[in-house]
Scaffold this motif. Structure first.
Motif, short mmCIF file in Angstrom:
data_model
loop_
_atom_site.label_atom_id
_atom_site.label_comp_id
_atom_site.label_asym_id
_atom_site.label_seq_id
_atom_site.Cartn_x
_atom_site.Cartn_y
_atom_site.Cartn_z
N GLY A 63 -3.50 10.68 -2.85
CA GLY A 63 -4.39 9.54 -2.63
C GLY A 63 -3.60 8.31 -2.25
O GLY A 63 -2.51 8.41 -1.67
N ALA A 64 -4.16 7.15 -2.57
CA ALA A 64 -3.55 5.88 -2.19
C ALA A 64 -3.76 4.85 -3.28
O ALA A 64 -4.75 4.90 -4.02
CB ALA A 64 -4.17 5.37 -0.88
N VAL A 65 -2.83 3.92 -3.36
CA VAL A 65 -2.95 2.77 -4.24
C VAL A 65 -2.39 1.57 -3.49
O VAL A 65 -1.39 1.68 -2.78
CB VAL A 65 -2.21 3.00 -5.59
N GLY A 66 -3.07 0.46 -3.60
CA GLY A 66 -2.61 -0.75 -2.93
C GLY A 66 -2.94 -1.98 -3.74
O GLY A 66 -3.83 -1.95 -4.61
N ILE A 67 -2.20 -3.03 -3.47
CA ILE A 67 -2.45 -4.30 -4.15
C ILE A 67 -2.22 -5.44 -3.18
O ILE A 67 -1.24 -5.45 -2.43
CB ILE A 67 -1.60 -4.45 -5.43
N SER A 68 -3.16 -6.37 -3.17
CA SER A 68 -3.01 -7.56 -2.33
C SER A 68 -2.04 -8.52 -2.99
O SER A 68 -1.73 -8.40 -4.17
CB SER A 68 -4.37 -8.23 -2.13
N ASN A 69 -1.54 -9.46 -2.21
CA ASN A 69 -0.64 -10.48 -2.74
C ASN A 69 -1.20 -11.85 -2.36
O ASN A 69 -1.03 -12.30 -1.24
CB ASN A 69 0.77 -10.31 -2.19
N HIS A 70 -1.88 -12.48 -3.30
CA HIS A 70 -2.39 -13.84 -3.09
C HIS A 70 -1.33 -14.79 -3.61
O HIS A 70 -1.39 -15.25 -4.75
CB HIS A 70 -3.73 -14.03 -3.81
N GLN A 71 -0.34 -15.05 -2.76
CA GLN A 71 0.85 -15.79 -3.17
C GLN A 71 0.56 -17.16 -3.78
O GLN A 71 1.17 -17.51 -4.79
CB GLN A 71 1.82 -15.90 -2.00
N PRO A 72 -0.37 -17.94 -3.21
CA PRO A 72 -0.60 -19.26 -3.82
C PRO A 72 -1.13 -19.18 -5.25
O PRO A 72 -0.96 -20.11 -6.03
CB PRO A 72 -1.64 -19.91 -2.91
N GLU A 86 0.85 -1.19 0.00
CA GLU A 86 0.00 0.00 0.00
C GLU A 86 0.88 1.23 0.00
O GLU A 86 1.80 1.35 0.80
CB GLU A 86 -0.93 -0.01 1.21
N PHE A 87 0.58 2.13 -0.92
CA PHE A 87 1.41 3.30 -1.11
C PHE A 87 0.59 4.57 -1.04
O PHE A 87 -0.53 4.63 -1.55
CB PHE A 87 2.05 3.27 -2.51
N ALA A 88 1.21 5.61 -0.46
CA ALA A 88 0.69 6.97 -0.57
C ALA A 88 1.08 7.47 -1.95
O ALA A 88 2.23 7.30 -2.38
CB ALA A 88 1.29 7.86 0.51
N ILE A 89 0.15 8.06 -2.66
CA ILE A 89 0.42 8.68 -3.96
C ILE A 89 0.76 10.13 -3.68
O ILE A 89 -0.10 10.89 -3.23
CB ILE A 89 -0.79 8.58 -4.91
N THR A 90 2.01 10.52 -3.93
CA THR A 90 2.45 11.87 -3.63
C THR A 90 3.13 12.50 -4.84
O THR A 90 3.63 11.80 -5.72
CB THR A 90 3.44 11.91 -2.44
N ASP A 91 3.16 13.83 -4.85
CA ASP A 91 3.87 14.56 -5.88
C ASP A 91 5.37 14.33 -5.72
O ASP A 91 5.90 14.46 -4.61
CB ASP A 91 3.55 16.06 -5.78
N ARG A 92 6.02 13.97 -6.80
CA ARG A 92 7.44 13.62 -6.75
C ARG A 92 8.30 14.80 -6.29
O ARG A 92 9.33 14.60 -5.63
CB ARG A 92 7.88 13.16 -8.13
N ASN A 93 7.91 16.02 -6.60
CA ASN A 93 8.71 17.20 -6.26
C ASN A 93 8.30 17.85 -4.95
O ASN A 93 9.16 18.23 -4.16
CB ASN A 93 8.66 18.23 -7.40
N THR A 94 6.99 17.98 -4.72
CA THR A 94 6.53 18.73 -3.54
C THR A 94 6.18 17.83 -2.36
O THR A 94 6.07 18.32 -1.23
CB THR A 94 5.29 19.57 -3.88
#
Length: 187
Positions: free
Chosen positions: A84-93, A71-79
Motif C-alpha cells: 500500500g501507501a503512506v504519506g504525510i503533508s508538510n505544512h511548514q509554517p 509519500e512512501f510505498a509500503i513494501t515487505d522488507r524481505n520480498t
C-alpha cells in the motif's frame, strides 16, 4: 527504525518504506481500482485507471526533495512486495502535517498500516521537527481510526455530515498527536 535520508527510505521490523517507482504503477492501479478502497478514501477516484497511478506518482520525488510531502510505498522488507501507501503533508509554517494511508484489500488486518504510519510519524517528529501530526477518517471506516489510535493519536472531534459521497453524507473523524519531545522539552 533506520532512517536513510540519502535514499529516502524508512525501515521497520517487517517493512521497507520507499519512494514509488514507475514499475509500481500497474500494481497501484490494481489495488486502487477497488470499490472498498474508493468508498473509504476522500479523493481516490473510481474506477482507477493506470493513468491515475502514473500521474499520482509523478511528483513524489520532487515533493520529497522540496519537503512538501513525503509519500512512501509500503513494501515487505524481505520480498519487496507492495502492500500500500503512506504519506504525510508538510505544512511548514505550522510545523504539522496530515498523515494518510491505504493498504491493498488482500493485505488488510495484518498491521501494515499501523507499522507504516508509526514509522512515518517517528520520521517527521525526529527528522523533520514536526510539532503535530493529524489524520481523519470516515466514520464508516472505523478500521482507519483503529490505526490512528494504535499510533498514539487522540480523538479530537467529528465533523458531522461533512462529506457527500456515494449519494450520502459522511462524518469526518479527526485524530491528532503532538511530538512528545516538543510537548515536554525538559524530558
Amino acid at each position: 527504525m533506520n532512517n536513510n535520508r540519502t535514499d529516502r527510505t524508512l525501515e521497520t521490523d517487517r517493512l521497507l518504506l520507499r519512494l514509488f517507482k514507475p514499475a509500481d504503477a500497474e500494481e497501484v492501479r490494481d489495488y486502487c481500482n477497488n470499490y472498498n478502497i474508493y468508498r473509504s478514501t476522500l479523493t481516490l477516484p473510481y474506477p482507477y485507471p493506470l493513468e491515475c497511478a502514473v500521474s499520482w506518482m509523478a511528483n513524489h520525488e520532487q515533493n520529497f526533495d522540496l519537503d512538501k510531502m513525503y509519500e512512501f510505498a509500503i513494501t515487505d522488507r524481505n520480498t519487496g512486495k507492495l502492500y500500500g501507501a503512506v504519506g504525510i503533508s508538510n505544512h511548514q509554517p505550522y510545523h504539522n502535517g496530515e498523515i494518510a494511508y491505504w493498504i491493498g484489500e488482500a493485505h488488510w488486518g495484518q498491521g501494515y498500516g499501523t507499522e507504516a504510519a508509526r514509522a512515518v510519524i517517528e520520521f517527521v517528529f525526529t527528522e523533520k521537527n514536526y510539532h503535530r501530526v493529524y489524520a481523519r477518517h470516515f466514520a464508516s471506516n472505523p478500521a482507519s481510526g483503529k490505526i490512528m489510535q494504535k499510533c498514539g493519536m487522540s480523538y479530537e472531534g467529528t465533523l458531522k455530515d461533512h462529506i457527500y459521497k456515494n449519494n450520502s453524507y459522511e462524518d469526518l473523524v479527526y485524530y491528532g498527536i503532538l511530538n512528545p519531545v516538543k510537548e515536554n522539552p525538559e524530558t
